[in-house]
Design a protein around this motif. Structure first.
Motif, PDB file in Angstrom:
ATOM      1  N   UNK A  71       0.903  -1.259   0.069  1.00 44.33           N
ATOM      2  CA  UNK A  71      -0.049   0.024  -0.027  1.00 44.33           C
ATOM      3  C   UNK A  71       0.845   1.267   0.127  1.00 44.33           C
ATOM      4  N   UNK A  72       2.393   1.136  -0.422  1.00 49.59           N
ATOM      5  CA  UNK A  72       3.065   2.153  -0.255  1.00 49.59           C
ATOM      6  C   UNK A  72       3.583   2.317  -1.668  1.00 49.59           C
ATOM      7  N   UNK A  73       4.367   3.744  -1.760  1.00 48.99           N
ATOM      8  CA  UNK A  73       4.990   3.886  -2.893  1.00 48.99           C
ATOM      9  C   UNK A  73       6.305   3.029  -3.140  1.00 48.99           C
ATOM     10  N   UNK A  74       6.816   2.568  -4.402  1.00 47.90           N
ATOM     11  CA  UNK A  74       8.125   1.981  -4.485  1.00 47.90           C
ATOM     12  C   UNK A  74       8.853   3.024  -5.169  1.00 47.90           C
ATOM     13  N   UNK A  75       9.589   3.811  -4.452  1.00 47.73           N
ATOM     14  CA  UNK A  75      10.904   4.882  -4.868  1.00 47.73           C
ATOM     15  C   UNK A  75      12.292   4.247  -4.396  1.00 47.73           C
TER      16      UNK A  75
ATOM     17  N   UNK B 264       4.581  11.171   0.806  1.00 53.82           N
ATOM     18  CA  UNK B 264       5.020  12.523   1.514  1.00 53.82           C
ATOM     19  C   UNK B 264       4.016  13.409   2.019  1.00 53.82           C
ATOM     20  N   UNK B 265       3.020  13.539   1.459  1.00 52.32           N
ATOM     21  CA  UNK B 265       1.980  14.234   1.892  1.00 52.32           C
ATOM     22  C   UNK B 265       0.905  13.519   2.794  1.00 52.32           C
ATOM     23  N   UNK B 266       1.097  12.217   2.847  1.00 53.83           N
ATOM     24  CA  UNK B 266       0.365  11.252   3.756  1.00 53.83           C
ATOM     25  C   UNK B 266      -1.237  10.914   3.116  1.00 53.83           C
TER      26      UNK B 266
ATOM     27  N   UNK C 156       0.418   9.354  -4.519  1.00 51.40           N
ATOM     28  CA  UNK C 156       1.617  10.126  -4.861  1.00 51.40           C
ATOM     29  C   UNK C 156       1.379  11.421  -5.130  1.00 51.40           C
ATOM     30  N   UNK C 157       1.995  12.532  -4.555  1.00 55.29           N
ATOM     31  CA  UNK C 157       1.972  13.912  -4.930  1.00 55.29           C
ATOM     32  C   UNK C 157       3.101  14.349  -5.675  1.00 55.29           C
ATOM     33  N   UNK C 158       3.314  15.540  -6.166  1.00 51.27           N
ATOM     34  CA  UNK C 158       4.301  16.094  -7.068  1.00 51.27           C
ATOM     35  C   UNK C 158       5.558  15.844  -6.474  1.00 51.27           C
ATOM     36  N   UNK C 159       5.746  15.771  -5.125  1.00 50.76           N
ATOM     37  CA  UNK C 159       7.212  15.504  -4.575  1.00 50.76           C
ATOM     38  C   UNK C 159       7.618  14.221  -4.849  1.00 50.76           C
ATOM     39  N   UNK C 160       6.390  13.191  -4.588  1.00 54.42           N
ATOM     40  CA  UNK C 160       6.781  11.759  -4.641  1.00 54.42           C
ATOM     41  C   UNK C 160       7.274  11.606  -6.186  1.00 54.42           C
ATOM     42  N   UNK C 161       6.499  12.113  -7.018  1.00 56.90           N
ATOM     43  CA  UNK C 161       6.837  11.886  -8.378  1.00 56.90           C
ATOM     44  C   UNK C 161       8.079  12.288  -8.842  1.00 56.90           C
ATOM     45  N   UNK C 162       8.470  13.533  -8.270  1.00 52.86           N
ATOM     46  CA  UNK C 162       9.683  14.117  -8.467  1.00 52.86           C
ATOM     47  C   UNK C 162      10.928  13.205  -8.176  1.00 52.86           C
ATOM     48  N   UNK C 163      10.691  12.677  -6.820  1.00 52.44           N
ATOM     49  CA  UNK C 163      11.912  11.871  -6.260  1.00 52.44           C
ATOM     50  C   UNK C 163      11.767  10.580  -7.035  1.00 52.44           C
TER      51      UNK C 163
ATOM     52  N   UNK D 294      16.082   8.243 -13.062  1.00 50.19           N
ATOM     53  CA  UNK D 294      17.043   8.705 -13.819  1.00 50.19           C
ATOM     54  C   UNK D 294      18.371   8.508 -13.517  1.00 50.19           C
ATOM     55  N   UNK D 295      18.676   8.452 -12.337  1.00 50.82           N
ATOM     56  CA  UNK D 295      19.955   8.346 -11.814  1.00 50.82           C
ATOM     57  C   UNK D 295      20.585   6.850 -12.224  1.00 50.82           C
TER      58      UNK D 295
END
Length: 78
Positions: free
Chosen positions: A12-16, A24-26, A46-53, A59-60
């Motif tokens: 139920x979490x994001x895989x980053x 991050x926003x809960x 996911x919010x914008x900060x999660x997508x950016x991360x 990319x790395x």
């Protein structure tokens, strides 16, 4: 609880960046089984900060010399 929700593979979490993390926003949203309309899980939204991360992490790994680039294709699914 449904059989699907009790499976240990349900996340139920994001895989980053190789880790399961909360949004991050809960924020979360409910996922339901469309056949039975039974709740399966609350999933991180996911919010914008999660997508950016996630994009930065992905990319790395595409950079020459990264761990992913050095890995043999048969080993990547792990």
């Amino acid at each position: 609880m449904s059989e699907i929700a009790s499976e240990p593979t349900i996340q139920s979490k994001l895989f980053i960046n190789g880790e399961f993390v909360d949004a991050r926003g809960g924020a979360t949203f409910v996922t339901t089984n469309p056949a039975t309309e039974v709740k399966i899980a609350d999933v991180a939204s996911a919010g914008p900060e999660d997508v950016d991360a996630a994009v930065l992490a992905a990319r790395a790994q595409m950079e020459p010399g990264s761990e992913w680039q050095k890995m043999k294709p048969r080993d990547r699914p792990r």
